[in-house]
Design a protein around this motif. Structure first.
Motif, short mmCIF file in Angstrom:
data_model
loop_
_atom_site.label_atom_id
_atom_site.label_comp_id
_atom_site.label_asym_id
_atom_site.label_seq_id
_atom_site.Cartn_x
_atom_site.Cartn_y
_atom_site.Cartn_z
N PHE A 570 3.38 47.03 -111.30
CA PHE A 570 2.82 47.08 -110.05
C PHE A 570 2.80 45.65 -109.50
CE2 PHE A 570 1.15 50.91 -111.94
CZ PHE A 570 0.87 51.77 -110.82
N ASP A 571 3.08 44.73 -110.35
CA ASP A 571 2.96 43.40 -110.09
C ASP A 571 1.63 43.02 -109.69
OD1 ASP A 571 3.94 40.59 -109.56
OD2 ASP A 571 4.67 41.05 -107.53
N VAL A 572 0.85 43.13 -110.17
CA VAL A 572 -0.64 42.97 -110.24
C VAL A 572 -1.47 42.57 -111.56
CG1 VAL A 572 -0.78 44.82 -108.34
CG2 VAL A 572 -1.50 45.16 -110.58
N ASN A 573 -2.80 41.96 -111.15
CA ASN A 573 -3.47 41.51 -112.21
C ASN A 573 -4.59 42.36 -112.44
OD1 ASN A 573 -1.70 39.47 -113.63
ND2 ASN A 573 -2.35 38.30 -111.95
N PHE A 574 -5.28 42.26 -113.36
CA PHE A 574 -6.67 43.08 -113.34
C PHE A 574 -7.77 42.18 -112.87
CE2 PHE A 574 -4.35 44.98 -116.87
CZ PHE A 574 -4.61 46.33 -116.53
N THR A 575 -8.59 42.83 -112.11
CA THR A 575 -9.62 42.27 -111.12
C THR A 575 -11.15 42.04 -111.63
OG1 THR A 575 -9.87 43.88 -109.68
CG2 THR A 575 -8.05 42.34 -109.15
N ASP A 576 -11.29 43.02 -112.57
CA ASP A 576 -12.80 43.33 -113.00
C ASP A 576 -12.82 43.79 -114.62
OD1 ASP A 576 -15.36 43.35 -112.66
OD2 ASP A 576 -15.33 44.31 -110.77
N ALA A 577 -13.94 44.15 -115.15
CA ALA A 577 -14.25 44.91 -116.16
C ALA A 577 -15.65 45.50 -116.17
CB ALA A 577 -13.90 44.13 -117.34
N MET A 578 -15.87 46.58 -116.01
CA MET A 578 -17.25 47.45 -115.94
C MET A 578 -17.47 48.20 -117.08
SD MET A 578 -16.24 48.72 -112.16
CE MET A 578 -15.85 47.56 -110.63
N ILE A 579 -18.78 48.39 -117.37
CA ILE A 579 -19.03 49.10 -118.54
C ILE A 579 -19.67 50.54 -117.83
CG2 ILE A 579 -20.77 49.46 -120.42
CD1 ILE A 579 -20.64 46.48 -120.90
N VAL A 580 -19.29 51.47 -118.43
CA VAL A 580 -20.10 52.74 -118.07
C VAL A 580 -20.58 53.42 -119.47
CG1 VAL A 580 -19.73 55.11 -117.11
CG2 VAL A 580 -18.29 52.94 -116.25
N ARG A 581 -21.99 53.78 -119.43
CA ARG A 581 -22.75 54.23 -120.64
C ARG A 581 -23.04 55.63 -120.16
NH1 ARG A 581 -24.78 49.37 -123.14
NH2 ARG A 581 -24.83 47.70 -121.85
N GLY A 582 -22.65 56.52 -120.76
CA GLY A 582 -22.58 58.08 -120.88
C GLY A 582 -23.84 58.46 -121.71
N ASN A 583 -24.04 59.62 -122.13
CA ASN A 583 -25.28 60.15 -122.93
C ASN A 583 -24.91 60.16 -124.40
OD1 ASN A 583 -23.17 61.97 -123.13
ND2 ASN A 583 -24.43 63.61 -122.27
N ALA A 584 -25.96 60.05 -125.09
CA ALA A 584 -26.07 59.94 -126.39
C ALA A 584 -25.14 58.95 -127.24
CB ALA A 584 -25.65 61.41 -127.13
N ILE A 585 -25.25 57.62 -126.96
CA ILE A 585 -24.61 56.55 -127.39
C ILE A 585 -25.10 56.39 -128.89
CG2 ILE A 585 -23.97 54.09 -127.37
CD1 ILE A 585 -24.46 54.17 -124.43
N PRO A 586 -24.24 56.33 -130.09
CA PRO A 586 -24.97 56.18 -131.18
C PRO A 586 -25.47 54.77 -131.42
CG PRO A 586 -22.49 56.95 -131.21
CD PRO A 586 -22.77 56.65 -129.77
N PRO A 587 -26.44 54.89 -132.11
CA PRO A 587 -27.20 53.41 -132.29
C PRO A 587 -26.46 52.56 -133.09
CG PRO A 587 -28.21 55.17 -133.87
CD PRO A 587 -27.03 55.89 -133.07
N GLU A 588 -25.33 52.88 -134.12
CA GLU A 588 -24.64 51.83 -134.58
C GLU A 588 -23.37 51.37 -133.60
OE1 GLU A 588 -23.02 56.08 -135.61
OE2 GLU A 588 -24.90 54.90 -135.32
#
Length: 634
Positions: A570-588
């Motif tokens: 695509f002759d591009v670079n990455f412009t961002d980095a986002m976190i998406v938190r769903g349900n039931a994330i393990p505590p560890e």
């Protein structure tokens, strides 16, 4: 003679006859027929009244000699019809094809059961006759044979009943009766003593009964013999019941080494041995035959009359000398040899072969040495194994392909207590020099059975650590024995690897822009909409895994390769980095650290947002990272 009361008063309890038969092949048959003239009635009973003392005050009218109990709690009020219920016949027939204590592990012992109950009810000058039949085959699959005490044998297995229940009213069957489903239950059967004095008891593997300490028991003794059947409640704490059944470590550990003492016994059936068979015209025999005839009528089965009569009173006829009369010329012949030995073929069973296994123990003070020990055992590294002090505990013997040793279980447990093992089992190995009977394939099951036996002393692991070796470790090699077993214990179990999953979505900014508002608002459907774009050529996805916080090497390689292809194509670079938190994330799971590792592997900047989608399912992960690339052109 059988009854459930102090005497044979049929107004108070069941009374009748029972017969036991020992079969030639070790099996047994039990037949019971009894009746009860008055099972229930709501007719008020007279209650005697005490006479007043002479000179006591009163009306001068002599008191009645008796009065009737017509309290409001009684069901015999004037507004209710009188009801009387009797049991003119109760029949139980049990057959066991073979002695289960004489069979081997893995064998199946068959049998049959038949229960018939007749009930007569009279109400409002009308009479009704009811019949109930429950009969069918039974099977006991033997999983283990062992001695729970010096004079006590035990069989553990699964009991399965295949009942067919039928009901009758006035001699007519219920047309709505349907075949019943088989019922299975894990049980442990114990036997102690002999035919003159002993007992048999059954401990079911039902959690509710185990908590109460209940078991079914039959015991007999005396001359003439007196037998009782009922329920026994044990006193004391039961053996812990571990739940690592998925690794086959235990066979319901509780009943094996139960340390409870005998508690109260509730008898509901008493059998008294008769000095001789009842005479043909004796009242007790006639009552038994009448009960059988009544049941035959109530359950619409004429054949039951002769079958039950022959089981209870078999015809004994004197046999004369055997005479053979020839009708043709005599010829010489021999008996046809049988290829398969059945019940009519008397043959000598081959002698059982016993194998001896040494049992060894090693207590690890430093669980950090476990991996070194495991590698040395599996590689048979004699030099490294010399660093460890292995202690021999005892020798166990196995008959043929049995999984349970013939040694007394309490003795085995006592030997292991002397070895002073630590609390946790961290490693188990078993080996055999040259299996005699071809059962080397199941030696690891023998070791797991031993682990189950020691369940109250050593806690089984939550993961499978028991395996078989093709040869003995050098320091434990001994040609005098058939094989050996090694258990390694430690106070603390080794730390287990923590593996977490992380979803990665690499998406073009033009495709992402339309979903930004839904991401910010926490829409439950936005993630599915983003995943649906993966089939397009401008959206890509993969799931990476972290082990103890470290990105798996294969996943890291795949992520870098995909990121490089996107830059190139695509002759591009990455412009961002986002976190998406769903349900039931393990505590560890350390979300931010994983996100930073993914961003660095893909070469994305440390910018971006943090979105919460608690009602969304992020494929096979609980958290995701979005890596947008390319410019957005409105």
């Amino acid at each position: 003679m059988v009854d459930t009361a102090d005497g044979v008063d049929t107004d108070q309890g069941l009374a009748g006859l029972a017969r036991t038969v020992r079969k030639d092949n070790g099996g047994a048959a039990f037949t019971l027929i009894c009746h009860q003239d008055l099972f229930y009635t709501n007719k008020p009973k007279p209650i005697p009244q005490a006479q007043p003392a002479p000179g006591a005050g009163g009306s001068g009218t002599p008191p009645a000699s008796g009065s009737f109990d017509t309290g409001s709690g009684s069901s015999g009020g004037n507004d209710q019809p009188e009801l009387t219920v009797s049991l003119p016949g109760v029949y139980l027939g049990l057959d066991i094809d073979e002695d289960p204590f004489a069979r081997g592990e893995g064998a199946v012992v068959g049998g049959d059961f038949e229960l018939r109950i007749g009930m007569s009810a009279t109400a409002a000058e009308q009479s009704f006759a009811f019949g109930l039949v429950a009969e069918g085959p039974a099977r006991l699959r033997i999983d283990a044979l062992f001695k729970s005490d010096v004079d006590t044998d035990a069989v553990s297995g699964e009991l399965t009943l295949y009942p067919q229940a039928l009901t009758y009213k006035n001699g007519e069957p219920d047309e709505d009766d349907e075949p019943d489903q088989p019922a299975s239950l894990e049980v442990v059967v114990y036997r102690k003593g002999d035919a003159r004095s002993g007992k048999v008891w059954i401990v079911p593997a039902l959690a509710s009964l185990r908590r109460l300490g209940l078991s079914a028991e039959a015991h007999w003794s005396g001359q003439p013999r007196l037998a009782e059947v009922g329920l026994r409640r044990s006193i004391g704490e039961p053996t812990p019941n571990y739940t690592h059944m998925e690794n086959n470590y235990l066979l319901d550990n509780g009943p094996y080494l139960a340390e409870e003492s005998e508690g109260p016994f509730a008898s509901f059936l008493t059998l008294r041995e008769m000095e001789q068979l009842p005479a043909p015209e004796s009242p007790i025999r006639l009552e038994a035959l009448n009960a059988i005839a009544t049941l035959s009528e109530y359950t619409a089965n004429p054949a039951f009359l002769s079958r039950a009569r022959n089981r209870l009173f078999p015809a004994v006829t004197a046999s004369g000398p055997l005479r053979v009369r020839a009708v043709h010329d005599w010829v010489m012949f021999r008996r046809r040899r049988q290829a398969v030995c059945d019940a009519s073929c008397a043959c000598t069973a081959p002698a059982a072969q016993a194998e001896g296994f040494q049992t060894w123990h090693l207590r690890l003070e430093d669980v950090g040495e476990l991996e070194t020990l495991r590698q040395a055992i599996d590689d048979n590294d004699a030099e490294t194994l010399k660093r460890f002090s292995f202690k021999r505990v005892d020798v166990l013997h196995y008959l043929d392909d049995a999984l349970t040793p013939i040694e007394l279980q309490k003795t085995v447990l006592a030997d292991w207590k002397k070895a002073k093992p630590a609390a946790k089992l961290v490693l188990g190995r078993v080996w055999e020099q040259a299996p005699r009977a071809g059962q080397g394939w199941q030696n690891h099951y023998r070791l797991r059975r031993l682990v189950g036996l020691l369940g109250g002393l050593i806690e089984p692991p939550s993961v499978d650590v028991v395996h078989a070796l093709s040869r003995a470790p050098k320091p434990l090699e001994d040609a005098q024995f058939d094989g050996g077993m090694l258990l390694v214990t430690a106070e603390q179990a080794p730390p287990t690897e923590v593996e977490t999953a992380h979803r990665v979505l690499l998406i073009h900014n033009e495709n992402l822009f339309a979903s930004l508002d839904d991401l910010k608002s926490g829409s439950a459907t936005v993630w599915n909409e983003l995943e649906n774009q993966v089939d397009q050529k401008s959206t890509f996805a993969l799931t990476v895994h972290f082990v103890d916080g470290q990105l798996a090497a294969a996943d890291e390689t795949e992520l870098k390769k995909l990121a490089d292809e996107i830059r190139k194509n695509f002759d591009v670079n990455f412009t961002d980095a986002m976190i998406v938190r769903g349900n039931a994330i393990p505590p560890e799971q350390h979300v931010q650290e994983e996100h930073d590792t993914i961003r660095a592997a893909a070469g994305a900047p440390a910018a971006g947002g943090d979105f919460a989608l608690p009602n969304a399912l992020l494929k096979d992960a609980a958290v995701a990272t979005i890596l947008p690339f390319g410019a957005f052109k409105p």
